[in-house]
Design a protein around this motif. Structure first.
Motif: not given
Length: 125
Positions: A67, A114-115, A118
């Protein structure tokens, strides 16, 4: 969260207070000290983030590493693109401090997005 929430609360209070206090101050040293007050809780925020990552298991650490790689890449690519457009005169130039102050929030925002992506990727596998 025990370290993150107080750090963010401290940052919020100090950024608002320092912004208002700066309007009444003269002199370089007092203005520098008051301007840097919100940096202190940001240091505690970074410390909390490092401690969380240090104490994670391998999977959580992998998710955060991927991330931060994605978030950092997207954020820096965005700033690079923005800088190229500024240097070409395509966009109006803001004050340098306006751009600089958005680097950390942009990185943290990109990391958060992004986390989520992901985690969704691993959940769907």
């Amino acid at each position: 969260m025990r370290e993150f929430v107080p750090a963010m609360l401290g940052y919020t209070v100090l950024i608002l207070a320092s912004t208002m206090w700066l309007k009444t101050l003269e002199g370089t040293l007092p203005r520098a000290v008051v301007t840097l007050l919100p940096v202190v809780p940001v240091g505690f925020l970074i410390r909390a983030m490092v401690r969380v990552i240090r104490d994670q298991d391998e999977f959580e650490r992998r998710v955060d590493l991927v991330s931060i790689a994605i978030g950092g890449s997207v954020g820096t690519f965005g700033f690079f693109t923005y800088g190229m457009l500024l240097s070409a005169g395509v966009l109006p130039s803001p004050a340098a401090e306006t751009v600089a102050i958005w680097v950390l929030p942009t990185l943290l925002f990109c990391f958060g997005v992004a986390k989520c992506a992901v985690l969704r990727h691993y959940r769907d596998q």
